[in-house]
Design a protein around this motif. Structure first.
Motif, PDB file in Angstrom:
ATOM      1  N   ALA A 184       0.919  -1.235  -0.317  1.00  0.00           N
ATOM      2  CA  ALA A 184      -0.014  -0.275  -0.100  1.00  0.00           C
ATOM      3  C   ALA A 184       0.876   1.543   0.140  1.00  0.00           C
ATOM      4  CB  ALA A 184      -0.898  -0.114   1.497  1.00  0.00           C
ATOM      5  N   ALA A 185       2.134   1.133  -0.014  1.00  0.00           N
ATOM      6  CA  ALA A 185       3.524   2.798   0.462  1.00  0.00           C
ATOM      7  C   ALA A 185       3.052   2.410  -0.898  1.00  0.00           C
ATOM      8  CB  ALA A 185       4.104   2.518   1.314  1.00  0.00           C
ATOM      9  N   LEU A 186       3.830   2.094  -2.221  1.00  0.00           N
ATOM     10  CA  LEU A 186       4.159   2.098  -3.334  1.00  0.00           C
ATOM     11  C   LEU A 186       2.415   2.362  -4.607  1.00  0.00           C
ATOM     12  CD1 LEU A 186       6.714  -0.930  -3.538  1.00  0.00           C
ATOM     13  CD2 LEU A 186       7.122   1.963  -3.267  1.00  0.00           C
ATOM     14  N   GLU A 187       3.186   3.673  -5.177  1.00  0.00           N
ATOM     15  CA  GLU A 187       1.645   3.607  -5.842  1.00  0.00           C
ATOM     16  C   GLU A 187       1.583   2.442  -7.087  1.00  0.00           C
ATOM     17  OE1 GLU A 187       3.286   6.734  -9.201  1.00  0.00           O
ATOM     18  OE2 GLU A 187       3.947   7.895  -7.524  1.00  0.00           O
ATOM     19  N   GLU A 188       1.016   2.520  -7.652  1.00  0.00           N
ATOM     20  CA  GLU A 188       1.323   1.457  -9.084  1.00  0.00           C
ATOM     21  C   GLU A 188       1.763   1.856  -9.674  1.00  0.00           C
ATOM     22  OE1 GLU A 188      -0.228  -2.104 -10.585  1.00  0.00           O
ATOM     23  OE2 GLU A 188      -0.842  -1.442  -8.609  1.00  0.00           O
ATOM     24  N   MET A 189       2.838   1.165 -10.482  1.00  0.00           N
ATOM     25  CA  MET A 189       3.680   1.628 -10.829  1.00  0.00           C
ATOM     26  C   MET A 189       4.025  -0.338 -11.750  1.00  0.00           C
ATOM     27  SD  MET A 189       6.007   3.299 -12.490  1.00  0.00           S
ATOM     28  CE  MET A 189       5.493   4.770 -11.667  1.00  0.00           C
ATOM     29  N   VAL A 190       3.909   0.363 -13.744  1.00  0.00           N
ATOM     30  CA  VAL A 190       4.049  -1.433 -14.511  1.00  0.00           C
ATOM     31  C   VAL A 190       5.390  -0.754 -14.788  1.00  0.00           C
ATOM     32  CG1 VAL A 190       3.520  -2.411 -16.349  1.00  0.00           C
ATOM     33  CG2 VAL A 190       1.492  -1.699 -15.125  1.00  0.00           C
ATOM     34  N   MET A 191       6.439  -2.197 -15.166  1.00  0.00           N
ATOM     35  CA  MET A 191       7.433  -1.971 -15.092  1.00  0.00           C
ATOM     36  C   MET A 191       8.192  -2.805 -16.274  1.00  0.00           C
ATOM     37  SD  MET A 191      10.867  -0.658 -14.445  1.00  0.00           S
ATOM     38  CE  MET A 191      12.856  -1.165 -14.516  1.00  0.00           C
TER      39      MET A 191
END
Length: 287
Positions: A184-191
């Motif tokens: 939850a501490a990280l925003e959604e990011m696609v790598m």
């Protein structure tokens, strides 16, 4: 741009971030260039200056001493203009004061090798150095002022200093784990990533004079192709009634396989027929 000069390898990646996606636009490097080569340049200089130190090739204890001292001197020259290189061996002390300018002249061939992957990465990403928002350094060898100065000259600005180059890879790995765990501490990011080197096989070709020559590189997955990827190429037998094919897998960009890196070999049985009558389909899948 992420500029990663570690102990034994060098990598450059160009990344673009937009709307929750971090895309690797280009990635390239040198598998045989790293901080250890700068240490070896100092040792080679001392061995040239004091021929008695050439015993290092047969004396592991001397080589270890030289390595430790060269590493210390390399780090000191990153903080000041001069450093004393001193090693004692078999009752004799070998000492020389080295200056930062002299060190830079010793490693010019290495700095030239650093320039080439940077230029190639920018070319592959189809962008100019001025278009980059930030240059991130990774790997302890990037602490050397001459390396940072080279980066600044090539990119037209100083690299970011707010990240510890010794920790940045571990931090990135931690972030990736957090993304996979959907923390939850990280925003959604696609790598998204790319294949940093071309992958292919060794083939033979018929030359204009009618003769056949082995050792040509036939790429199947081109460098900087987005992964996951699956590609297939067809090949044919080159000799009458041959019963098997030796498939050699290579990584690299050179036209001849002798200048690339052999990753492995596969021996594949084929029906004994005339040359060119047996087709072999080779598929590479890279996730």
């Amino acid at each position: 741009a992420v500029y990663d000069l570690g102990g034994g390898t060098f990598d450059v990646s160009i990344l673009e971030r937009f709307e929750g996606v971090m895309e690797v636009r280009a990635s390239t490097g040198d598998n045989f260039l790293g901080g250890e080569d700068f240490v070896e340049a100092l040792i080679a200089h001392m061995a040239h200056r004091f021929p008695a130190l050439n015993q290092r090739q047969t004396e592991p204890a001397l080589q270890a001493k030289l390595w430790r001292e060269a590493e210390r001197v390399k780090r000191l020259l990153g903080q000041r203009d001069e450093a004393e290189f001193s090693v004692e061996w078999q009752g004799t002390s070998f000492t020389e004061t080295l200056f930062a300018e002299h060190f830079e002249s010793l490693v010019q061939p290495l700095l030239k090798r650093i320039r080439q992957p940077i230029e190639r990465a920018l070319r592959d990403a189809k962008i100019q150095a001025m278009d980059l928002d930030q240059i991130v350094l990774a790997g302890g060898a990037t602490r050397m002022p001459l390396v940072r100065q080279l980066v600044a000259r090539m990119f037209g600005r100083m690299p970011s200093m707010n990240l510890n180059p010794d920790e940045v890879i571990a931090r990135g790995a931690a972030v990736m784990v957090g993304l996979i765990e959907r923390d939850a501490a990280l925003e959604e990011m696609v790598m998204t990533d790319v294949c940093p080197y071309s992958l292919g096989v060794s083939i033979s070709k018929r030359l204009e004079d009618g003769s056949r020559r082995n050792g040509f590189f036939s790429p199947i997955i081109e460098r900087n192709s987005a992964v996951p990827i699956s590609r297939e190429e067809s090949y044919f037998t080159s000799a009458d009634y041959q019963t098997d094919i030796e498939l050699e897998i290579y990584q690299g960009e050179a036209r001849l396989v002798k200048d690339n890196i052999l990753l492995g070999e596969l021996n594949i049985p084929v029906p004994a027929m005339k040359a060119g009558e047996v087709e072999i389909r080779v598929r590479f899948t890279y996730d």
